[in-house]
Design a protein around this motif. Structure first.
Motif, PDB file in Angstrom:
ATOM      1  N   ILE A 123       0.843  -1.203   0.000  1.00  0.00           N
ATOM      2  CA  ILE A 123       0.000   0.000   0.000  1.00  0.00           C
ATOM      3  C   ILE A 123       0.874   1.249   0.000  1.00  0.00           C
ATOM      4  N   LYS A 168       0.935   3.990  -2.898  1.00  0.00           N
ATOM      5  CA  LYS A 168       0.720   5.420  -2.642  1.00  0.00           C
ATOM      6  C   LYS A 168       1.873   6.242  -3.202  1.00  0.00           C
ATOM      7  N   ALA A 213       1.596   8.987  -6.097  1.00  0.00           N
ATOM      8  CA  ALA A 213       2.094  10.352  -5.938  1.00  0.00           C
ATOM      9  C   ALA A 213       3.035  10.702  -7.084  1.00  0.00           C
TER      10      ALA A 213
END
Length: 156
Positions: free
Chosen positions: A65, A69, A73
């Motif tokens: 995760i 992320k 980004a």
């Protein structure tokens, strides 16, 4: 029957019963209980392994995760960068198109100016001819004096 004999026979029957139970009933029952105990112990050991595996899997999921992320980004940052590049390119293209339009308009103005000057020269030549006719009181033939008129237009 005699009470002593009855008790003796009942005692012998009871010991035979105990022997049969001890020899034939208790071993399978003990084996079943031991098997069940081992099965429960194995199940508890597997549950502990499952808990450990779950904890490891949770750590891996958390790591994935976090990586997802970070990638998201990065993708957003790249999209922002690409958007800015596209906006700047669009601005440059619009500015270049505006400059081309401006140059085309300036060229058109220059052509119209040249055309207007030529028309003005023609009119001045016509006025000069008309003025000369009045001065000389005679008519000047434009076909005969075309070279003179062309030279006059070039001077104007």
């Amino acid at each position: 029957m005699n009470l002593g004999m009855t008790l003796l026979l009942q005692g012998i029957g009871f010991f035979i019963f105990l022997f049969v139970v001890y020899k034939f009933v208790l071993p399978p029952l003990a084996d079943a209980v031991e098997g069940r105990r081992r099965q429960i112990a194995d199940g508890l050991a597997e549950a502990e392994k499952g808990k450990a595996s779950l904890a490891i899997a949770q750590k891996e999921v958390d790591k994935l995760i976090a990586e997802a992320k970070a990638k998201a980004a990065d993708i957003v940052a790249q999209a922002e960068k690409q958007r800015n590049v596209t906006i700047e390119a669009s601005k440059a293209d619009a500015k270049a198109a505006g400059e081309r339009e401006k140059q085309m308009a300036a060229d058109e103005i220059a052509q119209l100016s040249v055309k207007a000057k030529e028309e003005l020269r023609d009119r001045v030549a016509d006025l000069a001819v008309a003025g000369a006719q009045r001065i000389l009181k005679r008519e000047i033939n434009p076909q005969v004096h075309s070279d003179l008129l062309a030279q006059l237009k070039a001077e104007l």
